[in-house]
Design a protein around this motif. Structure first.
Motif, PDB file in Angstrom:
ATOM      1  N   VAL A  70      20.696  59.159  55.217  1.00 15.63           N
ATOM      2  CA  VAL A  70      21.214  60.318  54.498  1.00 15.63           C
ATOM      3  C   VAL A  70      20.435  60.498  53.189  1.00 15.63           C
ATOM      4  O   VAL A  70      20.385  59.589  52.351  1.00 15.63           O
ATOM      5  N   ALA A  71      19.767  61.622  53.070  1.00 16.24           N
ATOM      6  CA  ALA A  71      19.042  62.034  51.866  1.00 16.24           C
ATOM      7  C   ALA A  71      17.804  61.183  51.563  1.00 16.24           C
ATOM      8  O   ALA A  71      17.405  61.054  50.413  1.00 16.24           O
ATOM      9  N   ASN A  72      17.190  60.619  52.641  1.00 10.54           N
ATOM     10  CA  ASN A  72      15.904  59.910  52.521  1.00 10.54           C
ATOM     11  C   ASN A  72      15.797  59.025  51.275  1.00 10.54           C
ATOM     12  O   ASN A  72      14.922  59.204  50.434  1.00 10.54           O
ATOM     13  N   VAL A  73      16.706  58.064  51.222  1.00 10.57           N
ATOM     14  CA  VAL A  73      16.773  57.156  50.079  1.00 10.57           C
ATOM     15  C   VAL A  73      15.998  55.869  50.379  1.00 10.57           C
ATOM     16  O   VAL A  73      16.044  55.357  51.494  1.00 10.57           O
ATOM     17  N   VAL A  74      15.260  55.369  49.385  1.00  4.06           N
ATOM     18  CA  VAL A  74      14.613  54.059  49.499  1.00  4.06           C
ATOM     19  C   VAL A  74      15.266  53.152  48.467  1.00  4.06           C
ATOM     20  O   VAL A  74      14.951  53.203  47.277  1.00  4.06           O
ATOM     21  N   ASP A  75      16.230  52.358  48.937  1.00  3.85           N
ATOM     22  CA  ASP A  75      17.022  51.494  48.058  1.00  3.85           C
ATOM     23  C   ASP A  75      16.545  50.060  48.277  1.00  3.85           C
ATOM     24  O   ASP A  75      16.494  49.577  49.411  1.00  3.85           O
ATOM     25  N   HIS A  76      16.196  49.372  47.194  1.00  2.00           N
ATOM     26  CA  HIS A  76      15.613  48.027  47.319  1.00  2.00           C
ATOM     27  C   HIS A  76      16.596  46.960  47.769  1.00  2.00           C
ATOM     28  O   HIS A  76      16.223  45.807  47.953  1.00  2.00           O
ATOM     29  N   THR A  77      17.862  47.315  47.944  1.00  2.84           N
ATOM     30  CA  THR A  77      18.817  46.347  48.500  1.00  2.84           C
ATOM     31  C   THR A  77      19.144  46.695  49.953  1.00  2.84           C
ATOM     32  O   THR A  77      19.991  46.048  50.559  1.00  2.84           O
ATOM     33  N   ASP A  78      18.483  47.704  50.491  1.00  2.00           N
ATOM     34  CA  ASP A  78      18.736  48.134  51.868  1.00  2.00           C
ATOM     35  C   ASP A  78      17.788  47.383  52.811  1.00  2.00           C
ATOM     36  O   ASP A  78      16.606  47.703  52.908  1.00  2.00           O
ATOM     37  N   MET A  79      18.337  46.395  53.497  1.00  2.00           N
ATOM     38  CA  MET A  79      17.556  45.560  54.415  1.00  2.00           C
ATOM     39  C   MET A  79      16.880  46.402  55.495  1.00  2.00           C
ATOM     40  O   MET A  79      15.804  46.072  55.982  1.00  2.00           O
ATOM     41  N   ASN A  80      17.543  47.464  55.875  1.00  2.00           N
ATOM     42  CA  ASN A  80      17.039  48.325  56.943  1.00  2.00           C
ATOM     43  C   ASN A  80      15.706  48.970  56.547  1.00  2.00           C
ATOM     44  O   ASN A  80      14.683  48.800  57.206  1.00  2.00           O
ATOM     45  N   VAL A  81      15.711  49.691  55.424  1.00  2.00           N
ATOM     46  CA  VAL A  81      14.472  50.374  55.023  1.00  2.00           C
ATOM     47  C   VAL A  81      13.397  49.370  54.617  1.00  2.00           C
ATOM     48  O   VAL A  81      12.201  49.568  54.878  1.00  2.00           O
ATOM     49  N   LEU A  82      13.782  48.245  54.007  1.00  2.00           N
ATOM     50  CA  LEU A  82      12.792  47.227  53.627  1.00  2.00           C
ATOM     51  C   LEU A  82      12.119  46.641  54.866  1.00  2.00           C
ATOM     52  O   LEU A  82      10.908  46.408  54.881  1.00  2.00           O
ATOM     53  N   SER A  83      12.901  46.398  55.918  1.00  2.00           N
ATOM     54  CA  SER A  83      12.339  45.846  57.160  1.00  2.00           C
ATOM     55  C   SER A  83      11.364  46.829  57.795  1.00  2.00           C
ATOM     56  O   SER A  83      10.288  46.444  58.270  1.00  2.00           O
TER      57      SER A  83
END
Ligand code: CO
Length: 217
Positions: A70-83
């Motif tokens: 949702v809303a193309n967020v890159v959050d440094h605590t989000d394991m999903n996007v970091l992976s």
């Protein structure tokens, strides 16, 4: 807009037609696809059903690795996007990372409201942080629609910066044999066209690099 496909069964019927059509053009199409992927692009876009970036850029299966939220967020605590990002830069070795937002984004609009939306308010706090960074510019825009559109753009820019702040992305940029570029796009649903925000990471780094630069590990 009403959905064109309304029954669950239609999805399978369409899938069979699509597979048959590809086999008709190339009998080895799926056999070749099953051997592996080597995409040059990573796309991080909104989950919105009206933002089919893979469908409107001419890319075929195998061309683009994709992460959506949702809303193309890159959050440094989000394991999903970091992976997704680590796999993309270290294994797939993509050459372009694209953060793509879109005007008329419900997530961005919700982040500008003061009414509660439940759990997602905690996710949308990331966008409120973008607002806080740029509140002088945003609060000076009197038209609410124009203010929403500008926040969509600023959110893309800040999320692209967030990509550049990640330790293994910085390492990959230094070590890459081919250049690794980070881009910010906004998709205009009303026209079907993509706008490249031409994010200038060099200038951003000149200003903030001393804060986020981590050096090679
Ligand atoms: Co959206």
């Amino acid at each position: 807009m009403r959905s064109k496909i309304t029954t669950y069964e239609e999805l399978f019927e369409n899938n069979r037609q699509w597979a048959a059509e590809n086999l008709r053009k190339d009998p080895k199409y799926f056999e070749k696809m099953a051997r592996g992927q080597k995409p040059h692009f990573l796309l991080i876009s909104c989950s919105d059903s009206r933002v089919p970036i893979t469908g409107i850029t001419g890319v075929a299966p195998g061309d683009m690795f994709v992460h959506r939220n949702v809303a193309n967020v890159v959050d440094h605590t989000d394991m999903n996007v970091l992976s997704v990002l680590q796999y993309s830069v270290e294994v797939l070795k993509v050459q372009h990372i694209i953060v793509c937002g879109h005007y008329n984004c419900g997530g961005v609009a919700a982040s500008m409201e003061s009414k509660p939306h439940g759990l997602i308010d905690n996710w949308l706090r990331n966008i409120r942080d973008v607002y806080r960074l740029h509140y002088r510019e945003l609060d000076a825009i009197s038209d609410p629609e124009q203010r929403r559109r500008r926040l969509v753009e600023l959110n893309v820019i800040e999320q692209a910066y967030n990509v550049a702040k990640i330790s293994f992305v910085q390492n990959a940029i230094r070590r890459a044999h081919k250049p690794l570029e980070i881009h910010g796009w906004v998709y205009e649903i009303r026209t079907g066209l993509i706008k490249d925000l031409e994010i200038d990471l060099e200038t951003a780094y000149a200003e903030h690099g001393h804060i986020y630069e981590m050096g090679t590990s």
